[in-house]
Design an enzyme around this catalytic site. Structure first.
Site: not given
Ligand code: ATR
Length: 292
Positions: A74, A110
């Site tokens: 990520k 997210d």
């Protein structure tokens, strides 16, 4: 549901991670794609860190339409992209790549996923002024970013096993130290949790294979006026959520956040809002299956 038909025009989506065998993203996305009859297929690619650059070059060459990015890529993937959304930039991590007109754009869905879950699964149109957030890893960072975007959130107690990490995260997202107070997981004394209207567990505590663990040393601080969200979704009802339910709090399991961050990525790629309940049900079914 229509059977999957792959043709020469079918566009490819996927997730890159290492390991990636246990991901529920293919189940979620393919269920939504089939429900809507969209001509895409979503698969999983195990990508070791040392070949991440080659994988992203391959995404360009093979014209993959989009990728989700999971552990451990990520952060590392950011330098390989052409552009970052403001959220991805601020959170410092990318979980979605949009391949658009030859450019790779990094997003982070997210924070959106958790805020949507609090709104729609937790019934919180506005958030309470005082929030307790447990954890200081990647998930906590995205959630803290989302919380600080909301003006009604006045104070976040950011509590972590390793307090130095909580301090580093607090300084990164709240440099003037006006709204975030870092501390340790043992700091339950006083009215910290009694005053919090929202408690979020963003640590891995309570996750399979340790379902008997709870991030709270003493569940007595849970109360009826509180919403408790646990990002752990395996098991779906963690010990924390069970204690919270027994204390009369409103509980939100981690599957809502998982489905809603995925739904946001899906909408970025396809331009179509997916049926979130279909995605959630597919993830749940996937969880029920024994891992191989
Ligand atoms: P993620 O991307 O899922 O947030 P991470 O970046 O590895 O994963 O962060 C994991 C979080 O869970 C951290 O806050 C970690 O605490 P530390 O910073 O002290 O490592 C927390 N965590 C994981 N296992 C834990 C345990 N057994 N007890 C307490 N905290 C734990």
């Amino acid at each position: 549901m229509r059977p999957l038909q792959i043709s020469g025009k079918t566009r490819v989506l996927g997730v890159i991670g290492h390991p990636v065998e246990h991901t529920s993203s293919p189940a979620m996305h393919n269920a939504a794609l089939q429900a809507l009859g969209l001509d895409y297929v979503y698969t999983a690619f195990g990508v070791r860190p040392e070949v991440l650059g080659q994988a992203i070059a391959g995404m360009r060459a093979l014209q993959l339409r989009g990728l989700n990015v999971t552990v451990p890529h990520k952060v590392g993937v950011m330098a390989l992209l052409d552009e970052l959304s403001p959220e991805a930039q601020a959170i410092g991590a990318v979980n979605t790549i949009d391949h658009r007109q030859g450019r790779l754009i990094g997003h982070n869905t997210d924070a959106f996923g958790v805020m949507e879950s609090l709104r729609l699964d937790g019934g919180l149109e506005t958030l309470p002024p005082r929030v307790a957030l447990l954890g200081a890893g990647g998930a906590a960072r995205a959630i803290l970013y989302g919380l600080l975007q909301r003006p009604e959130v006045e104070h976040v107690a950011l509590l972590n096993r390793t307090p130095e990490k909580a301090t580093t995260l607090a300084v990164a997202l709240d440099p003037e130290a006006r709204r975030v107070r870092p501390g340790t997981l043992d700091e339950w004394a006083g009215d910290l949790l009694g005053q919090a209207g929202l408690l979020i567990n963003a640590t891995a505590i309570g996750m399979y294979p340790h379902p008997q663990a709870s991030p709270l040393p003493d569940p007595a601080c849970l109360h009826t006026g509180m919403v408790v969200l646990d990002i752990v979704y395996n098991p779906l009802e963690t010990l924390l959520l069970r204690q919270a339910r027994q204390a009369g709090a409103r509980v939100v399991d981690g599957l809502g956040m998982l489905a809603r961050q995925g739904a946001r990525a899906f909408a970025i790629w396809t331009g179509v809002e997916p049926p979130v309940e279909v995605m959630r049900a597919a993830a749940l079914e996937r969880l029920g299956k024994p891992s191989i």
